[in-house]
Design a protein around this motif. Structure first.
Motif, PDB file in Angstrom:
ATOM      1  N   GLN A  60      34.723  34.778  45.229  1.00  0.00           N
ATOM      2  CA  GLN A  60      33.862  34.780  44.072  1.00  0.00           C
ATOM      3  C   GLN A  60      34.259  33.714  43.087  1.00  0.00           C
ATOM      4  O   GLN A  60      33.479  32.885  42.660  1.00  0.00           O
ATOM      5  CB  GLN A  60      33.971  36.159  43.401  1.00  0.00           C
ATOM      6  N   PRO A  63      35.759  29.159  44.439  1.00  0.00           N
ATOM      7  CA  PRO A  63      36.013  29.226  45.887  1.00  0.00           C
ATOM      8  C   PRO A  63      36.354  27.883  46.524  1.00  0.00           C
ATOM      9  O   PRO A  63      36.718  27.837  47.679  1.00  0.00           O
ATOM     10  CB  PRO A  63      34.678  29.732  46.439  1.00  0.00           C
ATOM     11  N   GLU A  92      22.144  33.713  45.758  1.00  0.00           N
ATOM     12  CA  GLU A  92      20.896  34.186  45.150  1.00  0.00           C
ATOM     13  C   GLU A  92      20.073  34.941  46.182  1.00  0.00           C
ATOM     14  O   GLU A  92      19.942  34.501  47.309  1.00  0.00           O
ATOM     15  CB  GLU A  92      20.108  32.977  44.634  1.00  0.00           C
ATOM     16  N   TRP A  99      26.502  38.295  40.714  1.00  0.00           N
ATOM     17  CA  TRP A  99      27.873  38.355  41.253  1.00  0.00           C
ATOM     18  C   TRP A  99      28.228  39.666  41.921  1.00  0.00           C
ATOM     19  O   TRP A  99      27.646  40.696  41.651  1.00  0.00           O
ATOM     20  CB  TRP A  99      28.889  38.074  40.133  1.00  0.00           C
TER      21      TRP A  99
ATOM     22  N   GLN C  60      21.354  27.332  47.682  1.00  0.00           N
ATOM     23  CA  GLN C  60      21.235  28.384  46.685  1.00  0.00           C
ATOM     24  C   GLN C  60      20.651  29.626  47.298  1.00  0.00           C
ATOM     25  O   GLN C  60      21.198  30.701  47.212  1.00  0.00           O
ATOM     26  CB  GLN C  60      20.320  27.874  45.570  1.00  0.00           C
ATOM     27  N   PRO C  89      27.473  26.721  47.701  1.00  0.00           N
ATOM     28  CA  PRO C  89      26.588  27.574  46.924  1.00  0.00           C
ATOM     29  C   PRO C  89      27.158  27.687  45.512  1.00  0.00           C
ATOM     30  O   PRO C  89      28.322  27.353  45.286  1.00  0.00           O
ATOM     31  CB  PRO C  89      26.650  28.910  47.640  1.00  0.00           C
ATOM     32  N   PRO C  90      26.348  28.117  44.543  1.00  0.00           N
ATOM     33  CA  PRO C  90      26.877  28.266  43.195  1.00  0.00           C
ATOM     34  C   PRO C  90      27.972  29.330  43.189  1.00  0.00           C
ATOM     35  O   PRO C  90      27.917  30.277  43.961  1.00  0.00           O
ATOM     36  CB  PRO C  90      25.665  28.726  42.384  1.00  0.00           C
ATOM     37  N   HIS C  91      28.984  29.159  42.368  1.00  0.00           N
ATOM     38  CA  HIS C  91      30.052  30.148  42.323  1.00  0.00           C
ATOM     39  C   HIS C  91      30.393  30.488  40.876  1.00  0.00           C
ATOM     40  O   HIS C  91      30.125  29.720  39.968  1.00  0.00           O
ATOM     41  CB  HIS C  91      31.281  29.630  43.066  1.00  0.00           C
ATOM     42  N   SER C  98      25.755  31.040  35.931  1.00  0.00           N
ATOM     43  CA  SER C  98      25.236  31.481  37.225  1.00  0.00           C
ATOM     44  C   SER C  98      24.513  30.380  38.015  1.00  0.00           C
ATOM     45  O   SER C  98      25.069  29.314  38.212  1.00  0.00           O
ATOM     46  CB  SER C  98      24.342  32.698  37.017  1.00  0.00           C
ATOM     47  N   TRP C  99      23.310  30.622  38.462  1.00  0.00           N
ATOM     48  CA  TRP C  99      22.652  29.787  39.474  1.00  0.00           C
ATOM     49  C   TRP C  99      22.442  28.341  39.059  1.00  0.00           C
ATOM     50  O   TRP C  99      22.389  28.019  37.889  1.00  0.00           O
ATOM     51  CB  TRP C  99      21.314  30.404  39.862  1.00  0.00           C
TER      52      TRP C  99
END
Lengths: 380, 367, 380, 367
Positions: A60, A63, A92, A99, C60, C89-91, C98-99
């Motif tokens: 999380q 990373p 997403e 999260w 995403q 990916p977003p973390h 967030s995204w």
């Protein structure tokens, strides 16, 4: 995709706040240990040595390091045709949710991943302990008991018990209670954070749990899923693990676990050809010990050059110890450059630090019980 | 400038006695965790060479095992990569001989590669030549071939069989020979354009020749313009037990060690997963190179220990080279000795060689 | 980490809503094309063929397929020692954000990743076009022009222009305006979504942009970053690309691009040994064409068995066409099983569909101009 | 039940004429995109075998290239995996001969493997034997060795050199021989416990023997209990051009094709990146197997086309096997022919062989 008997999900999300400076930009499982390893090498190597070839790593927080460290898993021999190791950060979804809210939520949010393999059993691991364990033996026990869930436990002292999730069992090791950090522990069996579940069953509990509002559930294995299973009268068993197991989640415990390796016959044997601990190789030349150097009771990795004296310490790769320097009871992380006439006693020096000539760290203390952490915030 | 590489072991003799009974010289372990061939391969890797042919003829099984598809050198590629090429047996149309046979049999390899220049190397001369720089020099000189030489001030016995290079004022080669007084040693490394290389190869084959370097470059029947490139860095020739021993121990000089292992040209090798080395109570190690996975309770001085060596309490290792997984049992003493892999020296045994003629023990012996 | 001259960031986040049913659980770059490929194979193969060995894939939406498809990138020869392909990916960050909010935001959020390689130039690609391009030539042009940013453009008709980001340039191809989907286009040069930026410069713009509130910036290259650069008087150039390039973002355009491959000498040559398009191999045996089968002007992959008649169509791997069936002008995705006496005309049949005996799809229409999509929602 | 594998090519003769001039029989291309060895390897992969030794002696260069570190068969492992083992030359202590030499030289391989049973196979018999089931059968029978046989109703010429097995009422072997009338063909596949295998190997070497199967199992000097396992699935013997041709074309029968390529035991091979095959206007293909990367504008009937074959307009390919990258130019006709790789048949040429003695054209020819 071929059906698998068991796959593993490794919870590697924690930021490890208790490890202070060491986890500033590292997930806790990426923290170094034992002269060359990272903590996550242990559960990953255990998996590959147990013949488990499919591992989801749930991450999380920051990373990137973990992700590029694990890569495709070839160092752990997990770059397999069917299976492999997959880093799974939260992503997403059509419903826009975000999260991982807890350990169980992290698994729930990856049902699709697990369903691909249609496993009979799911092994849930945490990524922040140092131990060697054959998960196959755990699975055999789990099947033999016909358990719905088996939790691996280790004996701790009554004093330690209040900082663990404690497992209270009947004589046949059937669990009747899960006691999270109890003030008055009733047993000395601590959960190691290693679970096997019947997957179809766990799946139902997860699906049920995921929709609960956050007030009603922490979406956590220890707090929600396991107690609910117990309440429903399912068959949960404790598996008594024998061997070395350490939570290295604090500076003193990380230091101590490193020191444990310096014994002549340490409990944790890192050189067993039948149970290799795999790691990413830094590709450094052989270590050089100079004519005037002294090295006693140490672990020293390749790429080190030692001109000074090192005593009861662990040196990671690429460490330099200059002439006249004395290092004792310390853990020196990768690529640390220690100048001349430095004295370091009972400290952990973080990766890449440069220690100028003549620096004294912890060596003149009267009370040396505290383990010092020297990292980017330190004043040199 | 796109390079392709040839590492040609065809004509290398297996002169390291016990160490080369079962393996090619290129496969001999060196410097605690490498094999000799790692250095040539790693130099090529540093220069971004993506197609490498390794010409082998004999005893290459341990090379096969060590090199695999070339992953550690980033050569396990979809296109190109490392090709280990034993002779292509049984081609009735093949009239070539010597190393020209390899070249002839592998014209496809040269044709397919996108490299425009061929860097041709052996494995006996250890160096850190920067092939990109060499290529630029070659181009700037407008030469047909550029050979690399090292100027040695002091001769060692291992220099004797080396070719020497006469160089004219413009830096071109006016002669290649064995005259002992010449200090410019040819280090078995040349570069030339691929098309010219192939053309010279065909010429040699058509003329019944057998060794490319000798017949196309040294004898130079076609009047090629041969430039000489002086290399000034680390250099060692390993062509005998004595030179192997000497050059191994010279790595204990920090200057040499730093030259050979400069971080801007890292040396890669097959990965093993040994734990860091353990120094137990009573360990006394000085002036030594030690690889991982060792367990030292005795004394080690002026020596090189490979991976997984055990030196038990009271044992002494002095001025010796101890290869993988050897065990020096309690009280045993070795001095001026080379132990090949898996040698076990039992309790209280003593082995002392002469520093100029070190004792060599073949692998898997128990003494 | 060694400095790299250029690394690539591939924007693979889009859900591709215009591709309807095909992207239900796929990111658009994972959509199939050309009998065996996925769209993302094209930019990835272009990278590897151009000698770019480090690619970040920004994803995403439902990254699982893309993630396990790309794996460690070995199919694209990107499992390199230094570099490689990384799905990003977003973390979660310390600030809890967030995204990815837009294309530029996706890059901004991975500054650390890029900084690792300290590149001089950054190549930004989008993952949803089909084309073969040597990015090195683009880089040479970019350097020759001394540009701060170079945008690859392609000639379109004036009618098409209003659906692209259009680039207005001076005669020397220096850009003075970026015109997003203009009603009255002033040029015919459309942006291909392929940019090279000087990294140190772009970095500044990104850092500035990331803190703007969402109302003030869409955090998008075309809408925010490039216009701001133009406004600041930076030097931006257009690079005119010659060759096949298609946005395959709608069902008709995806169909048409597939049909383009069936010409005797298609503009897009998939069999050029010097510019291989790499993909994950399904490992199927050779295709079997039965005695009574007829196959004309088709592309047929391994693992197909054809008993019927196939005309002007693309068959992906593992497709079965039963006896008496007639398929024409259609794209049949992997593992579709078509029974006997089926007739399919001008349709795309999605992966894994089973078409029962005697089904007629689009074959009896008077107006066959619409391309039908047969997927999981279809009534058989 | 942990298995380890041996694929022993030592005694396989290169009987496929032009196809085996330059390659071992095991490396001969088959079924449009495979090589014969893929089948044995893939069977082992399906059974989860993790350690495989491949004993080779001659012409194994194309095998090296094809197999690499065994990635396509998931055998590129840190521990174990695929070992390609040419003879270990120059071991002065070695008194073994024949395939026993391989076994003797590689005792380490057997010792290190965690496999408890050895599955021993060749490459000439194509089958889909389930080794897990075989192992269970072997255990249940309490046998020392279990050999696998196929009962053939109708004999073909390629069956002639095969061993036959006499079986008693309890399913044990009472004799192994060459008597032509016996319908139980030994398909060169046996299983035995590793320890017993090693023990028998030592016995054979000590007695001056040279072939394990003949000397330890067929002659059975130690009275081993040999069970027979009947295999009922796909089977073909490829030991001549005629059998190669016949068995290739038999794959055009859907039943055989499905048996050989059943999805529960997939066959893996080295990955190439060819586009799907293009059928142009005028293409007329029927009853054929076609690999990827082909471009067909002419007629193909009753044939097998390997990767990248071009059949130009007006060309005809009938009952033929056309290997990788061959070009059949406009108007050319081939019938009952086997073209090895890279053959070019120029415009309007005609080549017609006899269906019982197909014409074979060596690779890289232009006709």
């Amino acid at each position: 995709m071929k059906k698998k008997e068991m796959i593993a999900m490794l919870l590697a999300g924690g930021q490890g706040k208790r490890l202070k400076g060491l986890t500033k930009s590292l997930a806790k499982p990426a923290v170094y240990f034992g002269g060359t390893y990272r903590i996550i090498d242990f559960p990953l190597s255990n998996c590959t040595n147990s013949g488990i070839d499919t591992v989801g790593v749930l991450t999380q927080y920051e990373p990137l390091v973990l992700h590029s460290y694990i890569g495709v898993g070839s160092d752990w021999d997990m770059d397999r045709k069917s299976g492999g190791v997959f880093v799974l950060p939260p992503h997403e979804r059509e419903d826009g949710s975000s999260w991982y809210r807890g350990t169980a939520d992290a698994i729930s949010r990856n049902l699709k991943f697990i369903d691909q393999y249609d496993p009979e059993h799911l092994l849930v691991l945490s990524g922040d302990h140092v131990y060697k364990m054959d998960y196959n033996k755990l699975l055999d026990y789990h099947k033999e008991k016909g358990a719905d869930c088996t939790i691996s436990v280790i004996n701790v002292t009554l004093e330690e018990a209040s900082s663990f999730g404690m497992i209270n069992t009947h004589e046949d090791l059937k669990i009747y209670e899960f006691d999270e950090k109890p003030k008055h522990p009733k047993s000395t069996l601590a959960s190691m954070g290693v679970y096997i579940f019947k997957w179809d069953l766990l799946r139902k509990y997860l699906v049920e749990d995921i929709d609960k509002p956050d007030g009603e559930s922490d979406h956590d294995f220890g707090k929600d899923i396991v107690p609910k299973m117990l309440a429903d009268g399912l068959s949960l068993y404790a598996y008594p693990f024998e061997g070395y197991w350490r939570d290295v989640g604090t500076i003193p415990s990380l230091w101590e676990a490193n020191m444990d390796l310096l014994k002549d016959e340490p409990e944790l044997d890192l050189n067993d050809p039948n149970w290799r601990i795999y790691t990413r190789n830094p590709n450094e030349p052989a270590q050089y010990v100079a004519p005037q150097a002294k090295v006693h009771q140490c672990m020293v990795n390749e790429g080190c050059t030692v001109y000074g004296e090192v005593d009861r310490s662990v040196l990671f790769y690429g460490v330099e110890v200059g002439e006249g320097s004395v290092i004792s009871e310390s853990v020196i992380m990768p690529e640390v450059k220690i100048g001349k006439n430095v004295r370091i006693h009972r400290a952990i020096v973080d990766q890449g630090k440069v220690i100028p000539d003549g620096t004294v760290i912890g060596a003149d203390r009267e009370d040396d019980s505290e383990i010092l952490l020297i990292n980017g915030d330190s004043p040199f | 400038m796109k390079l392709m590489g040839v590492i040609n072991l065809d004509h290398e003799l297996d002169q390291l006695n016990e160490l080369t009974y079962f393996r090619a010289g290129a496969a001999v372990p060196f410097a605690g965790r490498y094999r000799l061939i790692d250095f040539a391969l790693s130099n090529m890797m540093s220069a971004g060479v993506q197609d490498i042919a390794l010409f082998v003829r004999r005893k290459y099984r341990s090379l096969l095992d060590h090199l695999g598809e070339g992953g550690p050198w980033d050569l396990n590629r979809k296109r190109g990569g490392l090709f280990i090429l034993p002779p292509d047996w049984n081609d009735p149309t093949d009239i070539s001989a010597g190393d020209l046979q390899h070249m002839h049999n592998n014209r496809d390899f040269f044709a397919r590669s996108s490299g425009e220049y061929v860097v041709h190397s052996g494995s006996q001369h250890l160096s850190k030549v920067d092939f990109c720089e060499l290529g630029e020099y070659h181009k700037a000189k407008g030469a047909d071939v550029t050979v690399v030489y090292k100027r040695v001030d002091e001769f060692s016995p291992e220099h004797e069989p080396c070719f020497r290079v006469d160089i004219d004022e413009e830096g071109f080669v006016s002669g290649i020979h064995h005259e002992k007084g010449n200090h410019n040693l040819y280090i078995e490394l040349f570069i030339m354009e691929k098309n010219l290389f192939l053309q010279q190869m065909e010429y040699c084959i058509a003329h019944g020749d057998s060794y490319f370097f000798r017949d196309a470059i040294l004898k130079n029947p076609n009047g090629l313009k041969i430039a000489a490139y002086e290399y000034k860095g680390y250099h060692a020739v390993i062509n005998s037990i004595e030179s192997y021993y000497k050059n191994s121990l010279e790595l204990l000089e920090p200057e040499k060690y730093k030259q050979l292992f400069s971080p801007d040209m890292p040396v890669h090798t097959k990965i093993k997963y040994e734990a860091p080395t353990k120094y137990l109570e009573g360990a006394k190690v000085s002036n030594s190179l030690v690889a991982n996975g060792c367990r030292i309770a005795g004394e080690v001085e002026g020596s090189v220990l490979f991976r997984g060596v055990k030196v038990e309490k009271g044992a002494k290792v002095i001025n010796s080279i101890i290869m993988q997984k050897c065990v020096i049992e309690a009280g045993a003493i070795v001095e001026n000795v080379i132990l090949d892999k898996d040698v076990q020296l039992t309790e209280n045994r003593t082995l002392v060689g002469d520093p100029r003629r070190p004792f060599v023990i073949a692998k898997r012996s128990t003494l």
